[in-house]
Design an enzyme around this catalytic site. Structure first.
Site, PDB file in Angstrom:
ATOM      1  CE  LYS A 116      -1.646   1.570   4.093  1.00  0.00           C
ATOM      2  NZ  LYS A 116      -1.205   2.964   4.280  1.00  0.00           N
ATOM      3  CG  ASN A 117       2.587   2.740   3.531  1.00  0.00           C
ATOM      4  OD1 ASN A 117       1.395   3.010   3.358  1.00  0.00           O
ATOM      5  ND2 ASN A 117       3.150   2.688   4.721  1.00  0.00           N
ATOM      6  CB  CYS A 160      -3.450  11.215  11.794  1.00  0.00           C
ATOM      7  SG  CYS A 160      -2.899   9.538  11.869  1.00  0.00           S
ATOM      8  NE  ARG A 196       1.156  10.429  10.249  1.00  0.00           N
ATOM      9  CZ  ARG A 196       0.803   9.324   9.608  1.00  0.00           C
ATOM     10  NH1 ARG A 196      -0.320   8.732   9.884  1.00  0.00           N
ATOM     11  NH2 ARG A 196       1.569   8.818   8.668  1.00  0.00           N
ATOM     12  CG  ASP A 254       3.667   1.692   9.508  1.00  0.00           C
ATOM     13  OD1 ASP A 254       3.364   2.552  10.345  1.00  0.00           O
ATOM     14  OD2 ASP A 254       3.684   1.913   8.285  1.00  0.00           O
ATOM     15  NE  ARG A 289      -6.448   4.371   6.324  1.00  0.00           N
ATOM     16  CZ  ARG A 289      -5.476   4.867   7.078  1.00  0.00           C
ATOM     17  NH1 ARG A 289      -5.647   4.994   8.362  1.00  0.00           N
ATOM     18  NH2 ARG A 289      -4.336   5.243   6.552  1.00  0.00           N
TER      19      ARG A 289
HETATM   20  C1  UD1 Z   1       4.827   7.076   6.242  1.00  0.00           C
HETATM   21  C2  UD1 Z   1       3.941   5.863   6.136  1.00  0.00           C
HETATM   22  C3  UD1 Z   1       3.502   5.402   7.515  1.00  0.00           C
HETATM   23  C4  UD1 Z   1       4.714   5.175   8.412  1.00  0.00           C
HETATM   24  C5  UD1 Z   1       5.619   6.414   8.408  1.00  0.00           C
HETATM   25  C6  UD1 Z   1       6.921   6.190   9.159  1.00  0.00           C
HETATM   26  C7  UD1 Z   1       2.828   6.083   3.998  1.00  0.00           C
HETATM   27  C8  UD1 Z   1       1.574   6.397   3.261  1.00  0.00           C
HETATM   28  N1  UD1 Z   1       2.783   6.201   5.345  1.00  0.00           N
HETATM   29  O1  UD1 Z   1       4.063   8.122   6.822  1.00  0.00           O
HETATM   30  O2  UD1 Z   1       2.767   4.199   7.384  1.00  0.00           O
HETATM   31  O3  UD1 Z   1       4.295   4.928   9.732  1.00  0.00           O
HETATM   32  O4  UD1 Z   1       5.954   6.774   7.054  1.00  0.00           O
HETATM   33  O5  UD1 Z   1       7.588   5.097   8.646  1.00  0.00           O
HETATM   34  O6  UD1 Z   1       3.832   5.724   3.407  1.00  0.00           O
HETATM   35  N2  UD1 Z   1       7.068  14.986  10.202  1.00  0.00           N
HETATM   36  C9  UD1 Z   1       7.137  16.335  10.465  1.00  0.00           C
HETATM   37  N3  UD1 Z   1       6.904  17.216   9.448  1.00  0.00           N
HETATM   38  C10 UD1 Z   1       6.598  16.800   8.169  1.00  0.00           C
HETATM   39  C11 UD1 Z   1       6.530  15.412   7.910  1.00  0.00           C
HETATM   40  C12 UD1 Z   1       6.777  14.531   8.944  1.00  0.00           C
HETATM   41  O7  UD1 Z   1       7.418  16.735  11.589  1.00  0.00           O
HETATM   42  O8  UD1 Z   1       6.405  17.649   7.288  1.00  0.00           O
HETATM   43  C13 UD1 Z   1       7.315  14.009  11.291  1.00  0.00           C
HETATM   44  C14 UD1 Z   1       6.093  13.134  11.604  1.00  0.00           C
HETATM   45  O9  UD1 Z   1       5.190  13.766  12.488  1.00  0.00           O
HETATM   46  C15 UD1 Z   1       6.744  11.906  12.215  1.00  0.00           C
HETATM   47  C16 UD1 Z   1       8.069  11.804  11.437  1.00  0.00           C
HETATM   48  O10 UD1 Z   1       8.300  13.086  10.866  1.00  0.00           O
HETATM   49  O11 UD1 Z   1       7.021  12.131  13.567  1.00  0.00           O
HETATM   50  C17 UD1 Z   1       8.077  10.765  10.346  1.00  0.00           C
HETATM   51  O12 UD1 Z   1       6.925  10.917   9.546  1.00  0.00           O
HETATM   52  P1  UD1 Z   1       6.931  10.523   8.003  1.00  0.00           P
HETATM   53  O13 UD1 Z   1       8.108   9.651   7.723  1.00  0.00           O
HETATM   54  O14 UD1 Z   1       6.775  11.757   7.203  1.00  0.00           O
HETATM   55  O15 UD1 Z   1       5.618   9.648   7.904  1.00  0.00           O
HETATM   56  P2  UD1 Z   1       4.575   9.620   6.726  1.00  0.00           P
HETATM   57  O16 UD1 Z   1       5.240   9.844   5.424  1.00  0.00           O
HETATM   58  O17 UD1 Z   1       3.417  10.472   7.090  1.00  0.00           O
END
Ligand code: UD1
Length: 419
Positions: A22-23, A118, A123, A307, A399
């Site tokens: 999915k991801n 979320c 996030r 995850d 999902r």
């Molecule tokens: C993706 C995955 C999710 C997984 C996560 C971490 C998908 C669709 N989702 O989520 O299943 O749990 O990676 O492996 O692929 N952060 C910020 N600012 C930003 C973006 C992120 O502070 O602009 C922080 C987040 O709050 C979190 C950390 O960075 O604490 C990592 O998040 P991120 O790797 O971006 O997760 P996702 O891409 O949302």
């Protein structure tokens, strides 16, 4: 609303085939916006999040055709697409936010809803937006929408991410693949799904190269071509079924995934005493009577994935001694703890640490699912538990897990969906 009923304490035996990731599919689907030519994607899982992003693509003008089993689709973006992604399409998942990068790359503008709330933490999207600004994008957030535009073509730049973020890395890879000149992205997330996105973009004519462990060099191109791409298998699904075998003391053969991409998870399971053998695209796992304890923290790839944290916690409840899990990625990812404790687990949390007392004898209970991975951890506990467990709010599961009940029933679980 649908519920799941599970009668536990049965050893799982047989083979489970792993679906497409999915991801990996979500960013690849977002990146199809880059090309005007027809793209075929194979090994797509039939799960709600993928359905949602496909609906989003259709809503902006993509021409989409499904194969009979819906596991492959063709996407043709030959007409001008709308550059708008509504709140409705983003309220249930963040993956759709990646259309921001591809709309900006192709059209220089986009109005995309900020992702919905979320339950696992705040996030934010600040890293995505600040990095896009370095490519020449201006943006404002008005009434829950990111209004972004660039007067000229996006311009290649040197960007170092302040923190490792899967989504921000993906958004920037997509956006800079069409930017003028060269972009260097450093401190990138290197999750296999990020690598799958790079491979896909290169397959349709992109010029992206890993030049360091966490560094990418991207030469922008003007036009992308047609492509035919098979999405990688779902490593989180594989990890979940490995734990299902371990927690039921069963024997499973997991097929369709290269064990190397889940090496960390396999090493952790071996460390706590689970027997695992691997072949090219097969993993054989046997549960044991005695599970050892472990202290571990979640981390970006190649660390232990957040995850899979909830699922591993269930298994550690069965250990003879006390374990600690430190959640390093999301600030509020212990919602499964209260429900597991209702089933007889003894877990306490303090900040981002969970203290897991071993020797749990799970008992069936009526439960509430709270997020995707938390829901599946409740199923794992229920598979081990004595008696019947009912899990409410299972739309979270739909999902991200393809044919979950069917796959589990095939290996001997007593699980059924009740409407
Ligand atoms: C993706 C995955 C999710 C997984 C996560 C971490 C998908 C669709 N989702 O989520 O299943 O749990 O990676 O492996 O692929 N952060 C910020 N600012 C930003 C973006 C992120 O502070 O602009 C922080 C987040 O709050 C979190 C950390 O960075 O604490 C990592 O998040 P991120 O790797 O971006 O997760 P996702 O891409 O949302």
């Amino acid at each position: 609303m649908d519920k799941l009923e599970i009668l536990g304490a049965r050893k799982l035996k047989g083979t489970i085939h792993i679906s497409g990731s999915k991801n990996a599919a979500l960013p690849i689907l977002a990146a199809t916006i880059l090309s005007k030519k027809k793209i075929i994607l194979k090994n797509l899982a039939n799960v709600k999040d993928i359905e949602t992003i496909i609906k989003l693509l259709e809503s902006i003008g993509s021409i989409i055709k499904y194969s009979k089993n819906k596991n492959s689709i063709s996407i043709h973006n030959k007409y001008k697409l709308k550059t708008f992604a509504s709140y409705n399409m983003l309220k249930t998942m963040r993956g759709s936010f990646l259309v921001l990068g591809s709309m900006l790359a192709r059209y220089g503008k986009a109005k995309v809803s900020t992702p919905g709330g979320c339950s696992i933490g705040v996030r934010p999207i600040d890293i995505h937006l600040k990095a896009l600004a370095k490519l020449g994008v201006s943006y404002k957030i008005i009434d829950g929408y990111v209004h972004a535009y660039s007067k000229t073509k996006l311009k290649g730049s040197k960007i170092k991410f302040p923190k490792i973020s899967v989504g921000a890395t993906e958004n920037l890879i997509i956006a800079s693949s069409m930017a003028e000149g060269i972009t260097i992205l450093s401190n990138c997330a290197i999750e296999p799904e990020v690598k799958d996105l790079v491979n896909f973009i290169n397959c349709i004519g992109g010029k992206i190269k890993w030049i360091g462990k966490r560094t990418l060099k991207i030469i922008g191109v003007n036009n992308f071509k047609e492509g035919n791409y098979k999405i990688m298998p779902d490593r989180i699904e594989a990890g979940t079924y490995l734990i299902a075998a371990a927690v039921t003391g069963g024997n499973l053969k997991i097929s369709g995934i290269n064990p190397n991409i889940i090496k960390t998870e396999i090493d952790v399971l071996r460390k706590i005493g689970i027997q695992i053998k691997t072949k090219k695209e097969l993993i054989f796992i046997s549960g044991v009577n005695k599970i050892k304890n472990i202290n571990l923290k979640t981390a970006p790839y190649p660390g232990f994935p957040t995850d899979l944290q909830a699922q591993l916690m269930v298994l550690l409840c069965k250990s003879k001694k006390h374990s600690i899990i430190k959640e390093e990625i999301f600030e509020n990812r212990f919602m499964h703890v209260a429900e597991l404790n209702r089933m007889g687990a003894k877990i306490k949390t303090k900040g981002n640490k969970a203290f897991i007392e071993g020797n749990t004898k799970f008992k069936g209970a009526e439960l509430m699912a709270t997020d995707l991975r938390a829901s599946v951890s409740l199923i794992l506990a229920a598979l081990n538990a004595k008696g019947k467990t009912t899990i409410n709010r299972i739309y979270h599961l739909d999902r991200g897990y393809e044919k979950l009940e069917k796959k589990l029933r095939k290996v001997g679980a007593k699980i059924r969906r009740v409407s």
